[in-house]
Scaffold this motif. Structure first.
Motif, PDB file in Angstrom:
ATOM      1  N   SER A 108      87.303  17.027   7.114  1.00  9.96           N
ATOM      2  CA  SER A 108      85.987  17.593   6.783  1.00  9.96           C
ATOM      3  C   SER A 108      85.230  16.625   5.884  1.00  9.96           C
ATOM      4  O   SER A 108      85.777  15.642   5.377  1.00  9.96           O
ATOM      5  CB  SER A 108      86.148  18.951   6.108  1.00  9.96           C
ATOM      6  OG  SER A 108      86.842  18.803   4.878  1.00  9.96           O
ATOM      7  N   ARG A 109      84.013  16.960   5.647  1.00  6.26           N
ATOM      8  CA  ARG A 109      83.190  16.145   4.751  1.00  6.26           C
ATOM      9  C   ARG A 109      83.672  16.334   3.317  1.00  6.26           C
ATOM     10  O   ARG A 109      84.073  17.444   2.946  1.00  6.26           O
ATOM     11  CB  ARG A 109      81.717  16.534   4.877  1.00  6.26           C
ATOM     12  CG  ARG A 109      81.103  16.205   6.219  1.00  6.26           C
ATOM     13  CD  ARG A 109      79.644  16.609   6.238  1.00  6.26           C
ATOM     14  NE  ARG A 109      79.061  16.385   7.548  1.00  6.26           N
ATOM     15  CZ  ARG A 109      78.587  15.212   7.973  1.00  6.26           C
ATOM     16  NH1 ARG A 109      78.603  14.163   7.167  1.00  6.26           N
ATOM     17  NH2 ARG A 109      78.069  15.104   9.173  1.00  6.26           N
ATOM     18  N   ARG A 112      86.132  12.938   6.224  1.00  8.87           N
ATOM     19  CA  ARG A 112      85.934  12.690   7.658  1.00  8.87           C
ATOM     20  C   ARG A 112      86.791  11.512   8.109  1.00  8.87           C
ATOM     21  O   ARG A 112      86.314  10.462   8.522  1.00  8.87           O
ATOM     22  CB  ARG A 112      84.467  12.427   7.963  1.00  8.87           C
ATOM     23  CG  ARG A 112      83.608  13.657   7.803  1.00  8.87           C
ATOM     24  CD  ARG A 112      82.191  13.412   8.241  1.00  8.87           C
ATOM     25  NE  ARG A 112      82.094  13.084   9.648  1.00  8.87           N
ATOM     26  CZ  ARG A 112      82.029  13.973  10.639  1.00  8.87           C
ATOM     27  NH1 ARG A 112      82.083  15.275  10.343  1.00  8.87           N
ATOM     28  NH2 ARG A 112      81.907  13.584  11.886  1.00  8.87           N
ATOM     29  N   THR A 118      85.620  13.590  15.046  1.00  8.08           N
ATOM     30  CA  THR A 118      86.012  14.882  14.459  1.00  8.08           C
ATOM     31  C   THR A 118      85.484  16.011  15.315  1.00  8.08           C
ATOM     32  O   THR A 118      84.279  16.087  15.565  1.00  8.08           O
ATOM     33  CB  THR A 118      85.452  15.012  13.038  1.00  8.08           C
ATOM     34  OG1 THR A 118      85.917  13.920  12.257  1.00  8.08           O
ATOM     35  CG2 THR A 118      85.878  16.317  12.407  1.00  8.08           C
TER      36      THR A 118
END
Length: 770
Positions: A108-109, A112, A118
């Motif tokens: 996730s951010r 990433r 992703t």
């Protein structure tokens, strides 16, 4: 290969096989559906179609991978019950949630890790991703539980994880419209299933499983939490946001840990409950006799301590089965245990409420009567005596009959529990000593008698070395001339503090304590020494020595007699060994062998106390004896068989019968316990030639008897008569007793019966001299 069960011959693998088959089938169908759908929708492929197909395949694939994970838990030995399965699933969920959270942080951010690859817009990957994390957790838990080689388990767990990850790849390929990824994932799925099938059919090389949920597998709780904490801190430092997925992963981790700890708490409570039950069980065992179910000695002591501390009056009744050892020896221990069990049943039925019945050990029991008055205690003791004396049934044989000895002691005036126990035991001992099958109450006089008994037994051990023993000699005389012809050696003990100790006190104690052999050896040596002195002085005399049954049955006793005769140069026929009639009742065959061994040394054997014991007249024909000593109970019989004729005195019929029997068997007869002239007249009238008793003198020191022998020798020399002809198959031997010729004036006054016997003696003497 997964559908057909392997032929391993291992029991307990049916559930695992069903799970493996079902999971493989679901995974295979999902893979086929995904490939078929991709091929069918490829020409007119839309995002909605891809998402729908990916969701269907993800759900099916996820269910199949989850069933394969459950198959790992269903392997034989991994889990014991449903509760254990739930604990392992929670452990796997803890690992899976932590793994999912770490992966979420990485993809996730702002991290990433996969960049543009992703799969952010593909929710269908959520199910296979979660199942893959769970599969990794299950494989890790199963691997940690294995206590031996893990090669086979690694293959099985790795194959299941590989299949679960392949499901993620298949969903990703369908969702993103990348057919090569989907085809590669499908091929990977086949490889994973093949690995699972091969590992499932391989010979079992792993070790056993540890089902203890406390000793093993504690790392699952720390490593995942550390990983989540590190990942969460990293995400915060990178200024990342916590979305619903991250929060869900953390929540699942927390709820899984709480649920796992709750189960651990339940386990601890279950352990504590089982521990308490076992403790109570062992406490009951520690205070219960396992054979009878009664309380044991420890429990009785606790009850006595409580009663004493509370100051409540109580009565302790101790019981002992008379002759129980014979039951074990003759009927076996099984019958003995059955008797003890029945005793326990009867004891439980008799006492009042609140009383305590206990087995102290062996055949000894006790009953604690709380708050009983002396009258109630006596009634209870009498009732127990009656109940326990009743016959006991025995399987496969006649019923067992036993008597019971009972002792009672009261707590009033007793300072402590040990004293109360000792008092009850003393009362029981005296009940046995006074005939058994009776009830005895403790008396303070028992203490004095017991202390004296203990002192006598202790002091007796050094009496020979200290020179406290001496011999007294009771004369044996020819009747009616009252001329001493022999003597019986009697052991006497004078202690510097105890004073004169009666033989009936210390002789039984010597037999019970094993000291009788030492005393008997000293008596034999001292009697032979004194006899050699008298013979050296020219006295024609013999000496008799009493032999204990314990000495008689010792194999070395005959050698000891021969050594004493040789050491003091005593002619063997001058020594007489007296055996009590009670010894005949023990083992007649063994007694005969021992007596023959003694007669082989040349000594003479006398049967003492004849008529007061257990021997029968028929046994005299087999016993290798030379002399009968008639017990005083027969000599004192004054009732005549018929009215006395003019000129004849009355005679005791039993003495007359024994005399006739002894003469018929070639035995010499000595009348014991002659205390007055009337008894002397009885034995003379019966034809008895020798007497012994208070009328002729008590036991006197050696010098006093020597003076009597000197006085008798100055009147007429003594001669030893030959034996009477024996009417049995035993070698004839010269009689050990000496006789004196009866003066003419006495012979003129003798009745015809005695004159007839004296004539036979003179004729026998003439035959020997010729």
């Amino acid at each position: 290969m997964l559908i057909v069960p392997p032929r391993t011959g291992r029991p307990g693998g049916a559930a695992a096989q069903r799970f493996f088959a079902a999971g493989a089938l679901l995974v295979t169908l999902s893979t086929i559906a995904g490939l078929a759908g991709t091929a069918a929708l490829a020409p007119r492929w839309t995002q909605h179609d891809r998402m729908l197909l990916a969701s269907v395949v993800a759900v099916g694939f996820g269910l199949g991978a989850l069933v394969l994970s459950l198959a790992l838990l269903a392997l034989p030995g991994v889990t014991r019950n449903s509760g254990c399965v739930l604990r392992h699933l929670l452990d796997a969920l803890v690992i899976a949630a932590a793994l999912w959270f770490v992966v979420w942080v990485l993809v996730s951010r702002p991290t990433r890790l996969l960049g543009d690859a992703t799969p952010a817009a593909c929710p269908a990957l959520l199910v296979p991703g979660v199942v893959a994390a769970v599969a990794i957790g299950v494989a890790a838990v199963v691997g940690m539980r294995c206590s031996g080689p893990r090669h086979r388990l690694l293959l099985l767990g790795g194959g299941v994880v590989w299949v679960a990850l392949a499901g993620v790849g298949l969903g990703l390929g369908i969702c993103r419209g990348r057919e090569p990824v989907a085809l590669g994932a499908a091929a990977a799925t086949g490889v994973g299933l093949l690995v699972v099938a091969v590992a499932r059919r391989a010979p079992r090389g792993d070790g056993g499983f540890d089902g203890d949920v406390i000793r093993r597998g504690t790392a699952y709780a720390f490593v995942p939490m550390i990983a989540m904490a590190v990942a969460g801190m990293y995400h915060v430092l990178r200024e990342g946001e916590f979305t619903a997925v991250g929060i869900a992963a953390g929540s699942v981790e927390g709820f899984a840990l709480v649920a796992r700890q709750y189960l651990a708490l339940l386990d601890v409570r279950a352990y504590a409950r089982r521990l308490a039950e076992r403790e109570a069980h062992f406490r009951r065992l520690a205070h219960t006799d396992p054979l009878t179910g009664l309380a044991n000695r420890r429990a009785l002591l606790n009850e006595l301590e409580r009663a004493t501390a509370a100051g409540s009056p109580c009565v302790l009744v101790t019981l002992d089965l008379d002759g129980f050892k014979t039951v074990n020896d003759m009927r076996g221990h099984d019958v003995g245990d059955a008797v003890l069990t029945e005793v326990g049943r009867r004891l439980r039925a008799e006492p009042r409420p609140g009383d305590v019945t206990a087995r102290l050990g062996g055949d000894e029991f006790a009953v604690l009567l709380n708050g009983a008055t002396p009258a109630e205690a006596q009634r209870t003791a009498d009732g127990l005596l009656a109940v326990l004396s009743a016959p006991y049934p025995a399987a496969g044989g006649p019923e067992v009959r036993l008597s019971v000895s009972v002792g009672m002691a009261y707590s009033a005036g007793t300072p402590d529990v040990p004293t109360l126990l000792r008092n009850a035991d003393l009362a029981l001992r005296y009940a046995k000593q006074r005939g058994k099958n009776r009830v005895e109450q403790y008396d303070s006089e028992y203490d004095q008698q017991w202390r004296r008994r203990t002192t006598i037994e202790h002091e007796l051990r050094g009496a020979v070395e200290r020179g406290e023993l001496h011999l007294a000699f009771q004369p044996v005389v020819a009747v009616p001339s009252v001329r001493p012809v022999g003597a019986e050696a009697l052991l006497r003990w004078r202690h510097p503090e105890l004073g004169y100790v009666r033989p009936d006190e210390f002789i039984p104690l010597a037999e019970q304590s094993g000291q009788i052999a030492t005393l008997g050896a000293w008596v034999l040596d001292e009697a032979c020494r004194q006899l050699s002195l008298w013979l050296a002085d020219g006295h024609d005399v013999w000496v008799s020595v009493n032999v204990s049954p314990l000495e008689l049955h010792a194999p070395e006793y005959a050698l000891r007699v021969a050594e004493a005769l040789r050491a003091h140069q005593v002619p063997p026929q001058r020594l007489v060994l007296e055996v009590t009639e009670h010894a005949v009742a023990t083992d007649l065959d063994e007694l005969i062998r021992r007596l023959r061994a003694l007669r082989a040394t040349g000594v003479r054997i006398a049967l003492d106390d004849f008529g007061a014991g257990y021997s029968s007249l028929g046994q005299l024909r087999n016993l290798p004896i030379d002399i009968l000593k008639i017990d005083h109970s027969l000599v004192a019989e004054q009732e005549p068989a018929t009215a006395p004729a003019p000129g004849r005195r009355a005679f005791a019929p039993m003495v007359d019968i024994v005399m006739r029997l002894g003469h018929q068997l070639g035995l010499e007869v000595i009348a014991e316990g002659v205390t007055n002239q009337a008894e002397l007249a009885v034995v003379v009238e019966a034809g008895c030639r020798f007497g012994q008793g208070a009328l002729f003198g008590w036991g006197v020191p050696a010098e006093h008897l020597e003076a009597m022998l000197d006085a008798a020798t100055s009147l007429r020399p003594a001669q030893i008569p030959a034996p009477r002809p024996r009417r049995r198959a035993l070698p004839a031997a010269p009689s050990p007793v000496a006789d004196c010729t009866v003066p003419p004036q006495v012979e003129d006054q003798m009745p015809a019966r005695h004159a007839q016997h004296m004539g036979s003696v003179d004729s026998a003497r003439e035959m020997r001299q010729a």
